[in-house]
Design a protein around this motif. Structure first.
Motif, PDB file in Angstrom:
ATOM      1  N   HIS A   1     -90.006  35.475 -76.708  1.00  0.00           N
ATOM      2  CA  HIS A   1     -91.444  35.378 -76.419  1.00  0.00           C
ATOM      3  C   HIS A   1     -92.265  35.658 -77.675  1.00  0.00           C
ATOM      4  O   HIS A   1     -93.259  34.974 -77.939  1.00  0.00           O
ATOM      5  CB  HIS A   1     -91.830  36.376 -75.326  1.00  0.00           C
ATOM      6  CG  HIS A   1     -93.311  36.535 -75.179  1.00  0.00           C
ATOM      7  ND1 HIS A   1     -94.120  35.551 -74.635  1.00  0.00           N
ATOM      8  CD2 HIS A   1     -94.149  37.539 -75.552  1.00  0.00           C
ATOM      9  CE1 HIS A   1     -95.376  35.952 -74.666  1.00  0.00           C
ATOM     10  NE2 HIS A   1     -95.423  37.148 -75.212  1.00  0.00           N
ATOM     11  N   LEU A   2     -91.866  36.653 -78.452  1.00  0.00           N
ATOM     12  CA  LEU A   2     -92.599  36.977 -79.678  1.00  0.00           C
ATOM     13  C   LEU A   2     -92.553  35.808 -80.666  1.00  0.00           C
ATOM     14  O   LEU A   2     -93.543  35.515 -81.343  1.00  0.00           O
ATOM     15  CB  LEU A   2     -92.015  38.240 -80.311  1.00  0.00           C
ATOM     16  CG  LEU A   2     -92.176  39.526 -79.473  1.00  0.00           C
ATOM     17  CD1 LEU A   2     -91.489  40.685 -80.155  1.00  0.00           C
ATOM     18  CD2 LEU A   2     -93.647  39.838 -79.230  1.00  0.00           C
TER      19      LEU A   2
ATOM     20  N   LEU B   1     -94.991  33.267 -79.484  1.00  0.00           N
ATOM     21  CA  LEU B   1     -96.359  33.653 -79.844  1.00  0.00           C
ATOM     22  C   LEU B   1     -96.691  33.219 -81.267  1.00  0.00           C
ATOM     23  O   LEU B   1     -97.779  32.711 -81.536  1.00  0.00           O
ATOM     24  CB  LEU B   1     -96.533  35.168 -79.704  1.00  0.00           C
ATOM     25  CG  LEU B   1     -96.803  35.725 -78.307  1.00  0.00           C
ATOM     26  CD1 LEU B   1     -96.961  37.242 -78.379  1.00  0.00           C
ATOM     27  CD2 LEU B   1     -98.043  35.097 -77.690  1.00  0.00           C
TER      28      LEU B   1
ATOM     29  N   LYS C   1     -99.441  30.078 -82.753  1.00  0.00           N
ATOM     30  CA  LYS C   1    -100.557  30.254 -83.688  1.00  0.00           C
ATOM     31  C   LYS C   1    -100.793  29.011 -84.539  1.00  0.00           C
ATOM     32  O   LYS C   1    -101.909  28.789 -85.026  1.00  0.00           O
ATOM     33  CB  LYS C   1    -100.308  31.486 -84.565  1.00  0.00           C
ATOM     34  CG  LYS C   1    -100.424  32.808 -83.793  1.00  0.00           C
ATOM     35  CD  LYS C   1    -100.311  33.988 -84.711  1.00  0.00           C
ATOM     36  CE  LYS C   1    -100.442  35.306 -83.945  1.00  0.00           C
ATOM     37  NZ  LYS C   1    -101.753  35.433 -83.266  1.00  0.00           N
TER      38      LYS C   1
ATOM     39  N   GLN D   1     -99.621  25.154 -80.572  1.00  0.00           N
ATOM     40  CA  GLN D   1     -99.609  25.604 -79.181  1.00  0.00           C
ATOM     41  C   GLN D   1     -98.807  24.668 -78.288  1.00  0.00           C
ATOM     42  O   GLN D   1     -98.125  25.114 -77.359  1.00  0.00           O
ATOM     43  CB  GLN D   1    -101.049  25.718 -78.663  1.00  0.00           C
ATOM     44  CG  GLN D   1    -101.181  26.410 -77.316  1.00  0.00           C
ATOM     45  CD  GLN D   1    -100.997  27.910 -77.380  1.00  0.00           C
ATOM     46  OE1 GLN D   1    -100.068  28.400 -78.006  1.00  0.00           O
ATOM     47  NE2 GLN D   1    -101.873  28.639 -76.748  1.00  0.00           N
TER      48      GLN D   1
ATOM     49  N   ARG E   1     -95.216  25.521 -78.466  1.00  0.00           N
ATOM     50  CA  ARG E   1     -94.967  26.746 -77.696  1.00  0.00           C
ATOM     51  C   ARG E   1     -94.785  26.418 -76.221  1.00  0.00           C
ATOM     52  O   ARG E   1     -93.841  26.892 -75.577  1.00  0.00           O
ATOM     53  CB  ARG E   1     -96.130  27.722 -77.869  1.00  0.00           C
ATOM     54  CG  ARG E   1     -96.006  28.967 -76.998  1.00  0.00           C
ATOM     55  CD  ARG E   1     -97.324  29.714 -76.903  1.00  0.00           C
ATOM     56  NE  ARG E   1     -97.211  30.865 -76.031  1.00  0.00           N
ATOM     57  CZ  ARG E   1     -98.248  31.614 -75.640  1.00  0.00           C
ATOM     58  NH1 ARG E   1     -99.466  31.338 -76.083  1.00  0.00           N
ATOM     59  NH2 ARG E   1     -98.066  32.624 -74.832  1.00  0.00           N
TER      60      ARG E   1
ATOM     61  N   TRP F   1     -96.468  37.335 -69.691  1.00  0.00           N
ATOM     62  CA  TRP F   1     -96.224  36.654 -70.962  1.00  0.00           C
ATOM     63  C   TRP F   1     -95.650  35.263 -70.717  1.00  0.00           C
ATOM     64  O   TRP F   1     -96.111  34.268 -71.281  1.00  0.00           O
ATOM     65  CB  TRP F   1     -95.227  37.446 -71.812  1.00  0.00           C
ATOM     66  CG  TRP F   1     -95.736  38.752 -72.340  1.00  0.00           C
ATOM     67  CD1 TRP F   1     -96.971  39.291 -72.162  1.00  0.00           C
ATOM     68  CD2 TRP F   1     -95.001  39.676 -73.143  1.00  0.00           C
ATOM     69  NE1 TRP F   1     -97.055  40.503 -72.787  1.00  0.00           N
ATOM     70  CE2 TRP F   1     -95.868  40.773 -73.401  1.00  0.00           C
ATOM     71  CE3 TRP F   1     -93.711  39.695 -73.650  1.00  0.00           C
ATOM     72  CZ2 TRP F   1     -95.464  41.869 -74.155  1.00  0.00           C
ATOM     73  CZ3 TRP F   1     -93.303  40.791 -74.407  1.00  0.00           C
ATOM     74  CH2 TRP F   1     -94.182  41.858 -74.652  1.00  0.00           C
TER      75      TRP F   1
ATOM     76  N   ARG G   1     -97.940  32.655 -69.273  1.00  0.00           N
ATOM     77  CA  ARG G   1     -98.781  32.029 -70.299  1.00  0.00           C
ATOM     78  C   ARG G   1     -97.983  31.022 -71.133  1.00  0.00           C
ATOM     79  O   ARG G   1     -98.552  30.065 -71.655  1.00  0.00           O
ATOM     80  CB  ARG G   1     -99.397  33.097 -71.192  1.00  0.00           C
ATOM     81  CG  ARG G   1    -100.527  33.869 -70.528  1.00  0.00           C
ATOM     82  CD  ARG G   1    -101.300  34.708 -71.541  1.00  0.00           C
ATOM     83  NE  ARG G   1    -102.500  35.260 -70.948  1.00  0.00           N
ATOM     84  CZ  ARG G   1    -102.546  36.392 -70.263  1.00  0.00           C
ATOM     85  NH1 ARG G   1    -101.432  37.097 -70.093  1.00  0.00           N
ATOM     86  NH2 ARG G   1    -103.674  36.829 -69.735  1.00  0.00           N
ATOM     87  N   ASN G   2     -96.691  31.249 -71.256  1.00  0.00           N
ATOM     88  CA  ASN G   2     -95.857  30.322 -72.023  1.00  0.00           C
ATOM     89  C   ASN G   2     -95.691  28.971 -71.336  1.00  0.00           C
ATOM     90  O   ASN G   2     -95.236  28.003 -71.960  1.00  0.00           O
ATOM     91  CB  ASN G   2     -94.470  30.930 -72.271  1.00  0.00           C
ATOM     92  CG  ASN G   2     -94.482  32.000 -73.351  1.00  0.00           C
ATOM     93  OD1 ASN G   2     -95.359  32.006 -74.212  1.00  0.00           O
ATOM     94  ND2 ASN G   2     -93.524  32.912 -73.303  1.00  0.00           N
TER      95      ASN G   2
END
Length: 252
Positions: A21-22, A25, A29, A32, A35, A110, A113-114
């Motif tokens: 997940h990190l 993120l 940036k 998107q 991601r 999290w 949102r992904n």
């Protein structure tokens, strides 16, 4: 045993996938869309595995009704498993409109949102308007969305009235609405007290696309009820409860 397996996998997934997940993120940036694409691929296979563990036997109808462009899926809502079923069978890997309370669950929020999920505070009108704008933008960017107009899970035979404002996202995005009929998803879990997951046969039927711009003025005014009627009639047909006169009409 199924309940332990499903919960155990969910816990391990949320914890062990923290580094992933990190990374997502960081990817978000600068890209998107990448991601979302990676996040959806990971969640898709996680959902497939959870459905396998739960013993869900899924019959899917109407896939041919889903157009290539992004859409707004509008289902009845019977179970937490609706999310897994819709994400894995619709061919679109859609995002979901969830109640704001879901945003309070760490790690889970999290991953929501992904995969393009949006959170709605039902007590805040401004939040609702912003959600519609964000959802319409998601659809215009090629990401299909799911909204459940009943507003909550409902295992009763009769559906709760569809909220009329629930289709505003499709109206603003100019996309088709796909009515989705979910049958017996609650038999996997909610049909029994406690957290008791059991094997069950489930049906999901994707209806023909509805273009809100093609509806009459009166139909647009009550678009929620219009879509709900389609889902109700599909459910009655699939469960053998369609009224005799309706059956006769369809056979002609």
């Amino acid at each position: 045993m199924r309940s332990v397996l499903v919960l155990g996998f969910l816990f391990l997934f949320l914890v062990l996938m923290i580094p992933v997940h990190l990374i997502l993120l960081l990817i978000g940036k600068w890209n998107q869309e990448l991601r979302y694409r990676i996040g959806n691929a990971i969640v898709y296979w996680a959902f497939r595995w959870e459905l396998f563990q739960s013993g869900a036997q899924i019959e899917v109808k109407g896939i041919e009704n889903i157009p290539e462009d992004a859409v707004l899926f509008v289902p009845n809502h019977r179970s937490y498993f609706d999310i897994l079923v819709l994400h894995t069978t619709s061919t679109k890997r859609p995002g979901f409109v969830a109640k704001a309370e879901m945003d309070k669950f760490p790690l889970l929020n999290w991953w929501m949102r992904n995969i393009c999920c949006l959170f709605l505070d039902r007590n805040d009108m401004r939040s609702g308007m912003q959600m519609i704008k964000d959802g319409a933008k998601m659809i215009q960017n090629g990401h299909s969305m799911v909204i459940c107009p009943e507003g909550t899970r409902n295992q009763k035979k009769e559906m709760l009235p569809f909220k009329e404002g629930s289709l505003k996202m499709a109206e603003k995005a100019g996309c088709p609405v796909i009515p989705v009929t979910l049958i017996d998803t609650d038999q996997l879990l909610e049909a029994r007290p406690g957290f008791d997951i059991r094997k069950a046969k489930v049906k999901v039927i994707y209806g023909e696309p509805i273009y809100l711009s093609d509806l009459t003025k009166e139909q647009k005014k009550k678009a929620g009820s219009y879509v709900q009627t389609i889902i109700e009639e599909t459910m009655k047909k699939e469960t053998g409860e369609l009224a005799p006169d309706k059956k006769q009409e369809e056979s002609i």
